[in-house]
Design a protein around this motif. Structure first.
Motif, PDB file in Angstrom:
ATOM      1  N   UNK A  21      33.315  42.046  30.744  1.00 52.13           N
ATOM      2  CA  UNK A  21      33.861  41.336  31.899  1.00 52.13           C
ATOM      3  C   UNK A  21      33.290  41.912  33.192  1.00 52.13           C
ATOM      4  N   UNK A  22      33.165  43.231  33.240  1.00 53.37           N
ATOM      5  CA  UNK A  22      32.592  43.863  34.422  1.00 53.37           C
ATOM      6  C   UNK A  22      31.174  43.408  34.690  1.00 53.37           C
ATOM      7  N   UNK A  23      30.373  43.289  33.634  1.00 47.73           N
ATOM      8  CA  UNK A  23      28.994  42.828  33.790  1.00 47.73           C
ATOM      9  C   UNK A  23      28.959  41.394  34.316  1.00 47.73           C
ATOM     10  N   UNK A  24      29.795  40.530  33.742  1.00 46.43           N
ATOM     11  CA  UNK A  24      29.838  39.141  34.205  1.00 46.43           C
ATOM     12  C   UNK A  24      30.269  39.073  35.670  1.00 46.43           C
ATOM     13  N   UNK A  25      31.279  39.840  36.041  1.00 50.47           N
ATOM     14  CA  UNK A  25      31.737  39.867  37.433  1.00 50.47           C
ATOM     15  C   UNK A  25      30.637  40.368  38.355  1.00 50.47           C
ATOM     16  N   UNK A  26      29.928  41.378  37.916  1.00 48.93           N
ATOM     17  CA  UNK A  26      28.816  41.943  38.694  1.00 48.93           C
ATOM     18  C   UNK A  26      27.750  40.876  38.937  1.00 48.93           C
ATOM     19  N   UNK A  27      27.392  40.173  37.860  1.00 53.99           N
ATOM     20  CA  UNK A  27      26.364  39.155  37.985  1.00 53.99           C
ATOM     21  C   UNK A  27      26.826  37.976  38.843  1.00 53.99           C
ATOM     22  N   UNK A  28      28.131  37.827  38.983  1.00 57.89           N
ATOM     23  CA  UNK A  28      28.684  36.791  39.852  1.00 57.89           C
ATOM     24  C   UNK A  28      28.910  37.300  41.278  1.00 57.89           C
ATOM     25  N   UNK A  29      28.452  38.521  41.550  1.00 62.10           N
ATOM     26  CA  UNK A  29      28.562  39.144  42.872  1.00 62.10           C
ATOM     27  C   UNK A  29      30.013  39.417  43.272  1.00 62.10           C
ATOM     28  N   UNK A  30      30.888  39.564  42.303  1.00 58.45           N
ATOM     29  CA  UNK A  30      32.282  39.928  42.568  1.00 58.45           C
ATOM     30  C   UNK A  30      32.412  41.435  42.334  1.00 58.45           C
ATOM     31  N   UNK A  31      31.851  42.187  43.281  1.00 59.71           N
ATOM     32  CA  UNK A  31      31.577  43.604  43.076  1.00 59.71           C
ATOM     33  C   UNK A  31      32.850  44.426  42.924  1.00 59.71           C
ATOM     34  N   UNK A  32      33.841  44.194  43.780  1.00 60.54           N
ATOM     35  CA  UNK A  32      35.059  44.992  43.701  1.00 60.54           C
ATOM     36  C   UNK A  32      35.766  44.786  42.368  1.00 60.54           C
ATOM     37  N   UNK A  33      35.811  43.530  41.907  1.00 62.77           N
ATOM     38  CA  UNK A  33      36.442  43.248  40.612  1.00 62.77           C
ATOM     39  C   UNK A  33      35.634  43.876  39.480  1.00 62.77           C
ATOM     40  N   UNK A  34      34.304  43.847  39.601  1.00 65.77           N
ATOM     41  CA  UNK A  34      33.456  44.469  38.584  1.00 65.77           C
ATOM     42  C   UNK A  34      33.732  45.960  38.496  1.00 65.77           C
ATOM     43  N   UNK A  35      33.846  46.612  39.651  1.00 66.85           N
ATOM     44  CA  UNK A  35      34.126  48.048  39.659  1.00 66.85           C
ATOM     45  C   UNK A  35      35.462  48.339  38.971  1.00 66.85           C
ATOM     46  N   UNK A  36      36.464  47.512  39.239  1.00 67.23           N
ATOM     47  CA  UNK A  36      37.756  47.693  38.590  1.00 67.23           C
ATOM     48  C   UNK A  36      37.673  47.541  37.089  1.00 67.23           C
ATOM     49  N   UNK A  37      36.886  46.564  36.633  1.00 66.66           N
ATOM     50  CA  UNK A  37      36.721  46.347  35.192  1.00 66.66           C
ATOM     51  C   UNK A  37      35.994  47.521  34.547  1.00 66.66           C
TER      52      UNK A  37
END
Length: 208
Positions: free
Chosen positions: A72-88
């Protein structure tokens, strides 16, 4: 010369890999709906959104699956949702403390933020606003130190390719902090530990 680009764990070019991961983790494994939807998605972003929805559904039913949090973190990262990616990634690391990938990826997020701070400093400098430039440069240094901390944590638990990637990223952070000699010494040790890691070899060639 400059060190090689950072290497991130589990960031793949094809968004279809997310569909296959979902199936491997048992997410929506009872049908071909998701993979077919991903194949026909109008864009990579659409596919990533589909993948993220599946990972989120899996996490809902199994919130202690660290692998799903990593994906999920990788998908969020690739979607430029950086803060959520860091949390994941933080959650993935909390659930599986022996997995180097989320630690390494947290370091890369910090390194990317440092690059943005550096760009901001350059823009401020060109506008002749020295006081603001100092603040931006300070932010860059702080973020580079944070990246270095995450990369070193990943090295402590990493093995194989992931461990080699984290070792390389330590050197990248050191170079960007102006600590080139330390980066070179670090990579020389890493080359012994990871003799088949081609990017460590090539980066050593650049730094020598």
């Amino acid at each position: 010369g400059e060190a090689a680009e950072v290497t991130a764990g589990d960031v793949e070019q094809s968004s279809l890999c997310h569909a296959r991961r979902c199936k491997r983790r048992g997410v929506d494994a009872s049908s071909r709906r998701f993979e077919a939807s991903a194949a026909s998605a109008a864009s990579a972003e659409d596919c990533l959104e589909l993948a993220l929805a599946e990972y989120s559904a899996g996490i809902h039913f199994n919130p202690r699956d660290g692998e799903l949090w990593q994906y999920a973190g990788v998908a969020l990262w690739q979607l430029a949702r950086v803060e959520e990616a860091a949390g994941a990634f933080r959650r993935a690391s909390d659930l599986n403390s022996r997995d180097a990938r989320p630690l390494n990826n947290l370091g890369v997020l910090c390194l990317e933020a440092a690059e943005r701070a550096s760009s901001a400093a350059e823009r401020v400098s060109s506008a002749a606003a020295g006081a603001e430039e100092v603040v931006s440069v300070g932010d860059e240094a702080r973020l580079l130190q944070e990246a270095l901390r995450w990369f070193r944590a990943a090295c402590e638990v990493g093995a194989g390719q992931v461990g080699g990637d984290a070792e390389l990223n330590v050197a990248v952070a050191l170079v960007r902090l102006g600590r080139t000699e330390e980066a070179l010494a670090h990579l020389e040790r890493a080359a012994v530990a990871h003799p088949d890691h081609q990017r460590i070899k090539s980066t050593l060639g650049v730094l020598r």
